[in-house]
Motif scaffolding. Structure first.
Motif, PDB file in Angstrom:
ATOM      1  N   ILE A  74       0.859  -1.188   0.000  1.00 28.41           N
ATOM      2  CA  ILE A  74       0.000   0.000   0.000  1.00 28.41           C
ATOM      3  C   ILE A  74       0.890   1.230   0.000  1.00 28.41           C
ATOM      4  CG2 ILE A  74      -1.609   1.388   1.371  1.00 28.41           C
ATOM      5  CD1 ILE A  74      -2.893  -1.190   2.299  1.00 28.41           C
ATOM      6  N   SER A  75       0.655   2.112  -0.923  1.00 30.16           N
ATOM      7  CA  SER A  75       1.410   3.361  -0.965  1.00 30.16           C
ATOM      8  C   SER A  75       0.770   4.372  -0.034  1.00 30.16           C
ATOM      9  CB  SER A  75       1.429   3.933  -2.384  1.00 30.16           C
ATOM     10  OG  SER A  75       2.153   3.083  -3.242  1.00 30.16           O
ATOM     11  N   PRO A  76       1.531   4.851   0.949  1.00 33.65           N
ATOM     12  CA  PRO A  76       0.989   5.905   1.804  1.00 33.65           C
ATOM     13  C   PRO A  76       0.641   7.128   0.953  1.00 33.65           C
ATOM     14  CG  PRO A  76       3.013   5.009   2.725  1.00 33.65           C
ATOM     15  CD  PRO A  76       2.887   4.467   1.338  1.00 33.65           C
ATOM     16  N   THR A  77      -0.317   7.889   1.415  1.00 34.34           N
ATOM     17  CA  THR A  77      -0.723   9.087   0.671  1.00 34.34           C
ATOM     18  C   THR A  77      -0.255  10.367   1.343  1.00 34.34           C
ATOM     19  OG1 THR A  77      -2.862   9.072   1.795  1.00 34.34           O
ATOM     20  CG2 THR A  77      -2.740   7.949  -0.343  1.00 34.34           C
ATOM     21  N   THR A  78       0.398  10.229   2.501  1.00 40.31           N
ATOM     22  CA  THR A  78       0.883  11.391   3.233  1.00 40.31           C
ATOM     23  C   THR A  78       2.286  11.109   3.761  1.00 40.31           C
ATOM     24  OG1 THR A  78       0.042  10.609   5.365  1.00 40.31           O
ATOM     25  CG2 THR A  78      -1.465  11.973   4.021  1.00 40.31           C
ATOM     26  N   ILE A  79       3.014  12.177   4.050  1.00 40.85           N
ATOM     27  CA  ILE A  79       4.329  12.024   4.673  1.00 40.85           C
ATOM     28  C   ILE A  79       4.170  11.337   6.029  1.00 40.85           C
ATOM     29  CG2 ILE A  79       6.279  13.282   5.692  1.00 40.85           C
ATOM     30  CD1 ILE A  79       6.379  13.242   2.675  1.00 40.85           C
ATOM     31  N   GLY A  80       3.099  11.668   6.742  1.00 44.42           N
ATOM     32  CA  GLY A  80       2.823  11.011   8.025  1.00 44.42           C
ATOM     33  C   GLY A  80       2.644   9.516   7.869  1.00 44.42           C
ATOM     34  N   GLY A  81       2.024   9.091   6.779  1.00 44.51           N
ATOM     35  CA  GLY A  81       1.853   7.668   6.506  1.00 44.51           C
ATOM     36  C   GLY A  81       3.178   6.984   6.222  1.00 44.51           C
ATOM     37  N   VAL A  82       4.062   7.661   5.485  1.00 47.50           N
ATOM     38  CA  VAL A  82       5.397   7.122   5.217  1.00 47.50           C
ATOM     39  C   VAL A  82       6.137   6.930   6.543  1.00 47.50           C
ATOM     40  CG1 VAL A  82       7.652   7.591   4.174  1.00 47.50           C
ATOM     41  CG2 VAL A  82       5.563   8.084   2.885  1.00 47.50           C
ATOM     42  N   ALA A  83       6.099   7.959   7.388  1.00 50.87           N
ATOM     43  CA  ALA A  83       6.769   7.871   8.692  1.00 50.87           C
ATOM     44  C   ALA A  83       6.159   6.756   9.540  1.00 50.87           C
ATOM     45  CB  ALA A  83       6.681   9.211   9.419  1.00 50.87           C
ATOM     46  N   ALA A  84       4.838   6.615   9.489  1.00 52.86           N
ATOM     47  CA  ALA A  84       4.156   5.609  10.310  1.00 52.86           C
ATOM     48  C   ALA A  84       4.561   4.191   9.908  1.00 52.86           C
ATOM     49  CB  ALA A  84       2.643   5.776  10.196  1.00 52.86           C
ATOM     50  N   ILE A  85       4.646   3.901   8.612  1.00 49.62           N
ATOM     51  CA  ILE A  85       4.994   2.538   8.205  1.00 49.62           C
ATOM     52  C   ILE A  85       6.463   2.250   8.502  1.00 49.62           C
ATOM     53  CG2 ILE A  85       5.395   3.068   5.764  1.00 49.62           C
ATOM     54  CD1 ILE A  85       3.965  -0.198   7.242  1.00 49.62           C
ATOM     55  N   LEU A  86       7.336   3.240   8.344  1.00 49.74           N
ATOM     56  CA  LEU A  86       8.747   3.026   8.693  1.00 49.74           C
ATOM     57  C   LEU A  86       8.895   2.757  10.197  1.00 49.74           C
ATOM     58  CD1 LEU A  86      10.441   5.725   6.473  1.00 49.74           C
ATOM     59  CD2 LEU A  86      10.666   3.242   6.238  1.00 49.74           C
ATOM     60  N   ALA A  87       8.205   3.540  11.006  1.00 45.96           N
ATOM     61  CA  ALA A  87       8.269   3.359  12.458  1.00 45.96           C
ATOM     62  C   ALA A  87       7.664   2.020  12.864  1.00 45.96           C
ATOM     63  CB  ALA A  87       7.552   4.510  13.166  1.00 45.96           C
ATOM     64  N   TYR A  88       6.552   1.643  12.235  1.00 42.37           N
ATOM     65  CA  TYR A  88       5.912   0.374  12.598  1.00 42.37           C
ATOM     66  C   TYR A  88       6.786  -0.810  12.225  1.00 42.37           C
ATOM     67  CZ  TYR A  88       2.587  -3.392  13.122  1.00 42.37           C
ATOM     68  OH  TYR A  88       1.988  -4.559  13.513  1.00 42.37           O
ATOM     69  N   ALA A  89       7.426  -0.762  11.082  1.00 43.40           N
ATOM     70  CA  ALA A  89       8.309  -1.867  10.678  1.00 43.40           C
ATOM     71  C   ALA A  89       9.423  -2.039  11.709  1.00 43.40           C
ATOM     72  CB  ALA A  89       8.878  -1.606   9.288  1.00 43.40           C
ATOM     73  N   ALA A  90      10.037  -0.941  12.131  1.00 42.40           N
ATOM     74  CA  ALA A  90      11.101  -1.017  13.135  1.00 42.40           C
ATOM     75  C   ALA A  90      10.557  -1.512  14.474  1.00 42.40           C
ATOM     76  CB  ALA A  90      11.763   0.344  13.299  1.00 42.40           C
ATOM     77  N   GLU A  91       9.387  -1.002  14.860  1.00 43.17           N
ATOM     78  CA  GLU A  91       8.749  -1.416  16.116  1.00 43.17           C
ATOM     79  C   GLU A  91       8.448  -2.911  16.099  1.00 43.17           C
ATOM     80  OE1 GLU A  91       4.200  -1.152  17.703  1.00 43.17           O
ATOM     81  OE2 GLU A  91       5.049   0.711  16.934  1.00 43.17           O
ATOM     82  N   PHE A  92       7.922  -3.388  14.991  1.00 38.93           N
ATOM     83  CA  PHE A  92       7.529  -4.785  14.899  1.00 38.93           C
ATOM     84  C   PHE A  92       8.740  -5.700  15.022  1.00 38.93           C
ATOM     85  CE2 PHE A  92       6.669  -8.733  12.779  1.00 38.93           C
ATOM     86  CZ  PHE A  92       5.448  -9.082  13.303  1.00 38.93           C
ATOM     87  N   VAL A  93       9.781  -5.420  14.253  1.00 39.48           N
ATOM     88  CA  VAL A  93      10.974  -6.269  14.286  1.00 39.48           C
ATOM     89  C   VAL A  93      11.608  -6.241  15.677  1.00 39.48           C
ATOM     90  CG1 VAL A  93      13.287  -6.595  13.328  1.00 39.48           C
ATOM     91  CG2 VAL A  93      11.368  -6.133  11.809  1.00 39.48           C
ATOM     92  N   THR A  94      11.600  -5.082  16.326  1.00 43.84           N
ATOM     93  CA  THR A  94      12.149  -4.956  17.675  1.00 43.84           C
ATOM     94  C   THR A  94      11.310  -5.725  18.689  1.00 43.84           C
ATOM     95  OG1 THR A  94      13.043  -2.784  17.154  1.00 43.84           O
ATOM     96  CG2 THR A  94      12.780  -3.305  19.483  1.00 43.84           C
ATOM     97  N   ASN A  95      10.003  -5.580  18.629  1.00 46.06           N
ATOM     98  CA  ASN A  95       9.114  -6.208  19.614  1.00 46.06           C
ATOM     99  C   ASN A  95       8.993  -7.713  19.465  1.00 46.06           C
ATOM    100  OD1 ASN A  95       8.634  -3.772  20.811  1.00 46.06           O
ATOM    101  ND2 ASN A  95       6.680  -3.442  19.801  1.00 46.06           N
ATOM    102  N   TYR A  96       9.277  -8.235  18.295  1.00 46.97           N
ATOM    103  CA  TYR A  96       9.143  -9.675  18.078  1.00 46.97           C
ATOM    104  C   TYR A  96      10.502 -10.321  17.863  1.00 46.97           C
ATOM    105  CZ  TYR A  96       4.201  -8.899  18.133  1.00 46.97           C
ATOM    106  OH  TYR A  96       2.935  -8.542  18.530  1.00 46.97           O
TER     107      TYR A  96
END
Length: 134
Positions: A74-96
């Motif tokens: 899914i292509s984010p439509t906002t800069i906030g969306g880009v930041a959110a998916i980058l942060a979530y990917a890092a969060e997910f790999v760290t938490n699991y």
């Protein structure tokens, strides 16, 4: 009536009308960024599956492929969306504990590239498109 009261009234009236006046007449406000909903669905599914709920884990297994694919495609439509998916990917790999996201070997077998490469290519294309529009 004092100038302070008038200003306060104007501010309150403006705040009440704000959402209606946020976009000029005839301009449709943008839809919420679709990546935010995809992140939330993925987060909820992993949370339920990691709680040891067998029914939730089975439901997660059924949804896993589409949820993982949504996060990298899914292509984010906002800069906030880009930041959110980058942060979530890092969060997910760290938490699991560094768990692959999506499922490492199985993902690569199906898609021929690691999820990180697909995600980064998608985000680079998204940011380039945003730069052209601005």
């Amino acid at each position: 009536m004092s100038h302070a009261n008038l200003s306060r009234r104007a501010i309150l009236a403006g705040a009440a009308a704000g959402p209606a006046l946020a976009f000029p007449a005839g301009v449709i406000p943008p839809e919420p960024d679709p990546i935010l909903a995809a992140i939330e669905k993925h987060r909820r599914a992993w949370s339920m599956a990691s709680e040891g709920n067998e029914e939730a884990a089975q439901e997660f297994d059924r949804l896993c492929e589409s949820l993982d694919a949504a996060l990298v495609n899914i292509s984010p439509t906002t800069i906030g969306g880009v930041a959110a998916i980058l942060a979530y990917a890092a969060e997910f790999v760290t938490n699991y504990d560094g768990a692959g996201w999506p499922d490492g070997e199985a993902w690569i077998d199906r898609h021929k590239l690691p999820w990180e490469v697909i995600l980064h290519k998608n985000l680079a294309k998204t940011l380039q498109a945003m730069a052209v529009r601005s």
